[in-house]
Motif scaffolding. Structure first.
Motif, PDB file in Angstrom:
ATOM      1  N   ASP A  28       0.841  -1.190   0.000  1.00 53.46           N
ATOM      2  CA  ASP A  28       0.000   0.000   0.000  1.00 53.46           C
ATOM      3  C   ASP A  28       0.882   1.248   0.000  1.00 53.46           C
ATOM      4  O   ASP A  28       1.832   1.353   0.789  1.00 53.46           O
ATOM      5  N   SER A  29       0.580   2.220  -0.881  1.00 50.12           N
ATOM      6  CA  SER A  29       1.416   3.409  -0.995  1.00 50.12           C
ATOM      7  C   SER A  29       1.378   4.251   0.279  1.00 50.12           C
ATOM      8  O   SER A  29       2.382   4.876   0.642  1.00 50.12           O
ATOM      9  N   GLY A  30       0.225   4.289   0.967  1.00 50.63           N
ATOM     10  CA  GLY A  30       0.152   5.019   2.230  1.00 50.63           C
ATOM     11  C   GLY A  30       1.037   4.399   3.296  1.00 50.63           C
ATOM     12  O   GLY A  30       1.729   5.097   4.055  1.00 50.63           O
ATOM     13  N   TYR A  31       1.018   3.076   3.363  1.00 49.58           N
ATOM     14  CA  TYR A  31       1.875   2.353   4.304  1.00 49.58           C
ATOM     15  C   TYR A  31       3.342   2.600   3.974  1.00 49.58           C
ATOM     16  O   TYR A  31       4.180   2.825   4.864  1.00 49.58           O
ATOM     17  N   LEU A  32       3.676   2.610   2.678  1.00 52.27           N
ATOM     18  CA  LEU A  32       5.047   2.868   2.242  1.00 52.27           C
ATOM     19  C   LEU A  32       5.479   4.281   2.622  1.00 52.27           C
ATOM     20  O   LEU A  32       6.635   4.507   3.015  1.00 52.27           O
ATOM     21  N   ALA A  33       4.552   5.239   2.518  1.00 51.03           N
ATOM     22  CA  ALA A  33       4.877   6.616   2.897  1.00 51.03           C
ATOM     23  C   ALA A  33       5.263   6.692   4.370  1.00 51.03           C
ATOM     24  O   ALA A  33       6.203   7.408   4.748  1.00 51.03           O
ATOM     25  N   HIS A  34       4.537   5.953   5.217  1.00 48.80           N
ATOM     26  CA  HIS A  34       4.878   5.918   6.643  1.00 48.80           C
ATOM     27  C   HIS A  34       6.268   5.324   6.862  1.00 48.80           C
ATOM     28  O   HIS A  34       7.024   5.799   7.712  1.00 48.80           O
ATOM     29  N   MET A  35       6.615   4.297   6.103  1.00 48.73           N
ATOM     30  CA  MET A  35       7.956   3.703   6.227  1.00 48.73           C
ATOM     31  C   MET A  35       9.026   4.690   5.786  1.00 48.73           C
ATOM     32  O   MET A  35      10.076   4.807   6.416  1.00 48.73           O
ATOM     33  N   ARG A  36       8.768   5.412   4.723  1.00 48.11           N
ATOM     34  CA  ARG A  36       9.747   6.367   4.202  1.00 48.11           C
ATOM     35  C   ARG A  36      10.023   7.481   5.212  1.00 48.11           C
ATOM     36  O   ARG A  36      11.146   7.989   5.304  1.00 48.11           O
ATOM     37  N   GLU A  37       8.999   7.857   5.965  1.00 48.32           N
ATOM     38  CA  GLU A  37       9.163   8.932   6.941  1.00 48.32           C
ATOM     39  C   GLU A  37       9.568   8.427   8.320  1.00 48.32           C
ATOM     40  O   GLU A  37       9.684   9.226   9.253  1.00 48.32           O
ATOM     41  N   GLY A  38       9.771   7.127   8.465  1.00 50.50           N
ATOM     42  CA  GLY A  38      10.220   6.585   9.737  1.00 50.50           C
ATOM     43  C   GLY A  38       9.127   6.352  10.752  1.00 50.50           C
ATOM     44  O   GLY A  38       9.416   6.082  11.919  1.00 50.50           O
ATOM     45  N   ARG A  39       7.869   6.434  10.315  1.00 49.48           N
ATOM     46  CA  ARG A  39       6.757   6.222  11.243  1.00 49.48           C
ATOM     47  C   ARG A  39       6.332   4.764  11.339  1.00 49.48           C
ATOM     48  O   ARG A  39       5.589   4.403  12.250  1.00 49.48           O
ATOM     49  N   ARG A  40       6.751   3.938  10.410  1.00 50.46           N
ATOM     50  CA  ARG A  40       6.443   2.511  10.428  1.00 50.46           C
ATOM     51  C   ARG A  40       7.682   1.727  10.033  1.00 50.46           C
ATOM     52  O   ARG A  40       8.521   2.213   9.280  1.00 50.46           O
ATOM     53  N   ILE A  41       7.795   0.502  10.541  1.00 49.76           N
ATOM     54  CA  ILE A  41       8.870  -0.416  10.181  1.00 49.76           C
ATOM     55  C   ILE A  41       8.234  -1.616   9.483  1.00 49.76           C
ATOM     56  O   ILE A  41       7.256  -2.174   9.981  1.00 49.76           O
ATOM     57  N   PRO A  42       8.741  -2.036   8.340  1.00 47.95           N
ATOM     58  CA  PRO A  42       8.106  -3.150   7.619  1.00 47.95           C
ATOM     59  C   PRO A  42       8.438  -4.492   8.254  1.00 47.95           C
ATOM     60  O   PRO A  42       9.356  -4.607   9.072  1.00 47.95           O
ATOM     61  N   SER A  43       7.687  -5.480   7.874  1.00 41.77           N
ATOM     62  CA  SER A  43       8.062  -6.850   8.230  1.00 41.77           C
ATOM     63  C   SER A  43       9.341  -7.218   7.492  1.00 41.77           C
ATOM     64  O   SER A  43       9.725  -6.573   6.503  1.00 41.77           O
TER      65      SER A  43
END
Length: 403
Positions: A28-43
């Motif tokens: 999901d592009s929204g989820y990816l945006a959070h990863m790019r900004e450091g707000r989420r870490i992927p599996s």
């Protein structure tokens, strides 16, 4: 360098934007945006896919464990990370050892069931994108729990995992990401079979049929619903209602000579079963919402060119649907009502209703509303050069995305 910093560096070096990288991953592009900004870490699995797509030679994927170990979630911050933390805390309190390596507490199944029912309620008001991260995190946890569980709890947890996969498939379908929707519907079918639950397998087939209806594939709908109804007498009323009404949609899309009578017969059968629904499944509750069968009937009637009959239904049921406050559903049905006005040669009414839909589509991000508006534009072609047609084009041009 953190994962997010490395991700930004690689995206810049490869000339890839969020949407393109999300399509290639896929995620999901929204989820990816959070990863790019450091707000989420992927599996770890997603990190490896991103590493491969970005040709990072393992450097990107290697940053995930360190980043996970250092990361602290801010108190009160909403999102999938908190959902995972809270469920793990619940697991510990209920007697589940760290690492999901011991006996799984049955209370966890009740927790996830209640959460799923709540998600379906929230979806009617929030739209798809706000719920995807949380639902995906909870699905992952359910799979971990199901793998660790034993006895009768194990298929029960797989059944719930299938329910979450169905919900994710629906969210992506509503959001317009058909590839991800297909993926999650396929996951649901596999999880449904692992649960050994006939009702869930039939519900999964219905969900796939609903996706094919959105794609206007009438034959695909009928193949899937006939498979779902193969042992109809063994199905609970809820599943029968869902499969019967979806069969009517498939017939309305094929436009056979006796389509009107066949659709009415199927929908009458479904209507007779609604009051018998009394199962405890947390999914499929849409068929208990007010005017459910009338909504399906009106939708089929528009496809079959019976606009006057469809308008009679829409004008009777839309006031209460608006009052219920479910913006996403109301927007989809308003767009269908607008189509009925166009087919009935009332373009001014069609444009007035379309104005409401545009506002709701922008507020919720529902791609299904956009698709219904695209269908309206097709039906409004006779007035394309007249004031109603130009007004509709202005409305659609004011929307974000493509319609």
């Amino acid at each position: 360098m953190t994962f997010s910093e490395k991700l930004r560096e690689l995206m810049t070096a490869r000339g890839l934007g969020l949407r393109e990288l999300a399509r290639l991953a896929p995620c999901d592009s929204g989820y990816l945006a959070h990863m790019r900004e450091g707000r989420r870490i992927p599996s770890a699995k997603l990190a490896e896919r991103l590493d491969q797509v970005l040709d990072a030679g393992g450097e990107l994927a290697a940053l995930v464990p360190a980043r996970r170990a250092r990361r602290k979630t801010p108190k009160g911050k909403a999102g999938a990370s908190i959902a995972r933390r809270d469920v793990l805390a619940l697991a510990g309190a209920a007697g589940l050892p760290r690492g999901l390596s011991g006996p799984v507490a049955p209370e966890l199944a009740d927790y996830f069931r209640d959460q799923l029912a709540g998600h379906y309620t929230a979806d009617r008001h929030l739209g798809p994108f706000r719920l995807i991260p949380t639902a995906a995190a909870q699905y992952d946890l359910l799979c971990d729990l199901a793998n660790a569980a034993r006895g009768t709890l194990r298929p029960r947890l797989w059944s719930l995992a299938a329910g979450y996969a169905a919900f994710l498939g629906w969210l992506y379908q509503d959001g317009g990401n058909i590839d991800r929707s297909v993926y999650w519907h396929d996951v649901m079918l596999e999880r449904a079979h692992r649960s050994n639950d006939r009702q869930l397998v039939a519900f999964a087939l219905h969900n796939k049929a609903m996706l094919h209806a959105d794609l206007l594939d009438g034959q695909g709908v009928l193949e899937l619903t006939r498979a779902a109804l193969q042992e109809e007498s063994a199905l609970v009323p809820k599943v029968r209602v869902l499969a019967l009404q979806q069969t009517a949609h498939g017939i309305s899309l094929t436009e056979d000579g006796d389509a009107r009578d066949e659709c009415d017969c199927l929908l009458d059968q479904a209507a007779a079963l609604v009051d018998q629904i009394d199962d405890a499944y947390p999914w499929g509750g849409a068929c208990l919402t007010p005017h459910y069968i009338d909504i399906q009937r009106a939708t089929c009637l528009v496809r079959l060119g019976k606009a006057a009959d469809a308008l009679t239904l829409w004008e009777r049921i839309m006031p209460s649907l608006r009052a219920a406050g479910a913006r996403r559903d109301a927007g989809v049905f308003l767009a269908r009502q607008a189509q009925a006005y166009a087919v009935h040669h009332e373009p001014e009414h069609a444009v007035t209703v379309a104005g409401e839909v545009v506002e709701l589509a922008n507020a919720t991000g529902s791609e299904r509303m956009r698709r219904e508006l695209s269908a309206l534009r097709t039906r409004m072609r006779p007035w394309a050069k007249e004031p109603p047609g130009r007004q509709l084009q202005e409305l659609l041009s004011s929307m974000g995305g493509h319609t």
